[in-house]
Design a protein around this motif. Sequence first.
Motif, PDB file in Angstrom:
ATOM      1  N   ASP A  87      93.834 105.417 -66.390  1.00  0.00           N
ATOM      2  CA  ASP A  87      93.836 106.864 -66.175  1.00  0.00           C
ATOM      3  C   ASP A  87      95.296 107.311 -66.117  1.00  0.00           C
ATOM      4  OD1 ASP A  87      93.964 109.432 -64.780  1.00  0.00           O
ATOM      5  OD2 ASP A  87      91.872 109.108 -64.214  1.00  0.00           O
ATOM      6  N   PRO A  88      95.688 108.311 -66.912  1.00  0.00           N
ATOM      7  CA  PRO A  88      97.095 108.716 -66.932  1.00  0.00           C
ATOM      8  C   PRO A  88      97.607 109.309 -65.619  1.00  0.00           C
ATOM      9  CG  PRO A  88      95.748 110.191 -68.281  1.00  0.00           C
ATOM     10  CD  PRO A  88      94.868 109.063 -67.840  1.00  0.00           C
ATOM     11  N   GLN A  89      96.711 109.691 -64.719  1.00  0.00           N
ATOM     12  CA  GLN A  89      97.132 110.245 -63.429  1.00  0.00           C
ATOM     13  C   GLN A  89      97.094 109.215 -62.305  1.00  0.00           C
ATOM     14  OE1 GLN A  89      94.878 113.817 -62.736  1.00  0.00           O
ATOM     15  NE2 GLN A  89      96.145 114.979 -64.147  1.00  0.00           N
ATOM     16  N   LYS A  90      96.765 107.962 -62.629  1.00  0.00           N
ATOM     17  CA  LYS A  90      96.739 106.902 -61.610  1.00  0.00           C
ATOM     18  C   LYS A  90      98.153 106.649 -61.096  1.00  0.00           C
ATOM     19  CE  LYS A  90      95.250 102.231 -60.586  1.00  0.00           C
ATOM     20  NZ  LYS A  90      94.640 102.595 -59.346  1.00  0.00           N
ATOM     21  N   MET A  91      98.266 106.463 -59.812  1.00  0.00           N
ATOM     22  CA  MET A  91      99.539 106.141 -59.186  1.00  0.00           C
ATOM     23  C   MET A  91      99.430 104.786 -58.504  1.00  0.00           C
ATOM     24  SD  MET A  91     101.784 108.431 -59.646  1.00  0.00           S
ATOM     25  CE  MET A  91     101.535 109.693 -60.872  1.00  0.00           C
ATOM     26  N   PRO A  92     100.506 104.053 -58.413  1.00  0.00           N
ATOM     27  CA  PRO A  92     101.803 104.324 -59.016  1.00  0.00           C
ATOM     28  C   PRO A  92     101.746 104.141 -60.529  1.00  0.00           C
ATOM     29  CG  PRO A  92     101.861 102.217 -57.869  1.00  0.00           C
ATOM     30  CD  PRO A  92     100.518 102.825 -57.622  1.00  0.00           C
ATOM     31  N   GLN A  93     102.541 104.933 -61.243  1.00  0.00           N
ATOM     32  CA  GLN A  93     102.561 104.856 -62.696  1.00  0.00           C
ATOM     33  C   GLN A  93     102.983 103.470 -63.141  1.00  0.00           C
ATOM     34  OE1 GLN A  93     104.962 108.015 -64.293  1.00  0.00           O
ATOM     35  NE2 GLN A  93     103.211 109.385 -64.353  1.00  0.00           N
ATOM     36  N   GLY A  94     102.260 102.955 -64.114  1.00  0.00           N
ATOM     37  CA  GLY A  94     102.590 101.643 -64.654  1.00  0.00           C
ATOM     38  C   GLY A  94     102.238 100.493 -63.739  1.00  0.00           C
ATOM     39  N   GLY A  95     101.526 100.769 -62.672  1.00  0.00           N
ATOM     40  CA  GLY A  95     101.172  99.710 -61.732  1.00  0.00           C
ATOM     41  C   GLY A  95      99.927 100.071 -60.965  1.00  0.00           C
ATOM     42  N   SER A  96      99.736  99.401 -59.876  1.00  0.00           N
ATOM     43  CA  SER A  96      98.557  99.643 -59.065  1.00  0.00           C
ATOM     44  C   SER A  96      98.773  99.066 -57.680  1.00  0.00           C
ATOM     45  CB  SER A  96      97.351  98.972 -59.726  1.00  0.00           C
ATOM     46  OG  SER A  96      96.174  99.292 -59.057  1.00  0.00           O
ATOM     47  N   LEU A  97      98.227  99.738 -56.697  1.00  0.00           N
ATOM     48  CA  LEU A  97      98.203  99.160 -55.356  1.00  0.00           C
ATOM     49  C   LEU A  97      97.066  98.155 -55.301  1.00  0.00           C
ATOM     50  CD1 LEU A  97      98.640 102.325 -53.089  1.00  0.00           C
ATOM     51  CD2 LEU A  97     100.398 100.778 -53.911  1.00  0.00           C
ATOM     52  N   SER A  98      97.178  97.171 -54.452  1.00  0.00           N
ATOM     53  CA  SER A  98      96.061  96.245 -54.261  1.00  0.00           C
ATOM     54  C   SER A  98      94.925  96.999 -53.573  1.00  0.00           C
ATOM     55  CB  SER A  98      96.490  95.048 -53.411  1.00  0.00           C
ATOM     56  OG  SER A  98      96.715  95.450 -52.074  1.00  0.00           O
ATOM     57  N   SER A  99      93.743  96.468 -53.665  1.00  0.00           N
ATOM     58  CA  SER A  99      92.614  97.132 -53.002  1.00  0.00           C
ATOM     59  C   SER A  99      92.814  97.161 -51.489  1.00  0.00           C
ATOM     60  CB  SER A  99      91.283  96.487 -53.375  1.00  0.00           C
ATOM     61  OG  SER A  99      91.283  95.127 -53.061  1.00  0.00           O
ATOM     62  N   SER A 100      93.491  96.155 -50.917  1.00  0.00           N
ATOM     63  CA  SER A 100      93.736  96.185 -49.475  1.00  0.00           C
ATOM     64  C   SER A 100      94.740  97.286 -49.112  1.00  0.00           C
ATOM     65  CB  SER A 100      94.208  94.824 -48.958  1.00  0.00           C
ATOM     66  OG  SER A 100      95.413  94.445 -49.559  1.00  0.00           O
ATOM     67  N   GLN A 101      95.741  97.525 -49.955  1.00  0.00           N
ATOM     68  CA  GLN A 101      96.682  98.615 -49.696  1.00  0.00           C
ATOM     69  C   GLN A 101      95.979  99.974 -49.785  1.00  0.00           C
ATOM     70  OE1 GLN A 101      99.477  97.380 -52.760  1.00  0.00           O
ATOM     71  NE2 GLN A 101     101.015  96.922 -51.191  1.00  0.00           N
ATOM     72  N   THR A 102      95.116 100.122 -50.775  1.00  0.00           N
ATOM     73  CA  THR A 102      94.346 101.362 -50.914  1.00  0.00           C
ATOM     74  C   THR A 102      93.440 101.560 -49.710  1.00  0.00           C
ATOM     75  OG1 THR A 102      94.422 101.184 -53.326  1.00  0.00           O
ATOM     76  CG2 THR A 102      92.726 102.616 -52.398  1.00  0.00           C
ATOM     77  N   MET A 103      92.818 100.471 -49.224  1.00  0.00           N
ATOM     78  CA  MET A 103      91.957 100.561 -48.048  1.00  0.00           C
ATOM     79  C   MET A 103      92.749 100.976 -46.809  1.00  0.00           C
ATOM     80  SD  MET A 103      89.396  97.263 -48.515  1.00  0.00           S
ATOM     81  CE  MET A 103      89.319  97.033 -46.759  1.00  0.00           C
TER      82      MET A 103
END
Length: 116
Positions: A87-103
């Motif tokens: 998704d072009p609006q996903k943050m951080p751009q070019g990466g991803s937080l782990s599911s535990s960080q998102t939680m």
Amino acid sequence: MKKIIYIVSLAVVSIACESRTYEEISDKTPIAELVTYNKDVKPIIDANCVSCHSPGGSASFQPLTGYNQLKNNIDKIIDRISRPTGDPQKMPQGGSLSSSQTMIITKWKTDGLTEN
């Protein structure tokens, strides 16, 4: 008899070879303690967001360098970090937080956006 031993051995090997990382297992465990900005959220934001979301960064128009900035934008932040890969609006751009960080960030909102 050999056939039964073979089937049982095959079942044991199949179960034993299941590959799960520590993070996959721990991401399923609910966070028990109170999540706070300073202790839990700020380190995630500093490591993953501030390089762009600070003065001089590519997203300096939306700074995330302080408690109030995060608190006032928490719904938008959770939306952006929870979007699917690609998704072009996903943050951080070019990466991803782990599911535990998102939680952790999501639980911070649920826990009342406590600072300390």
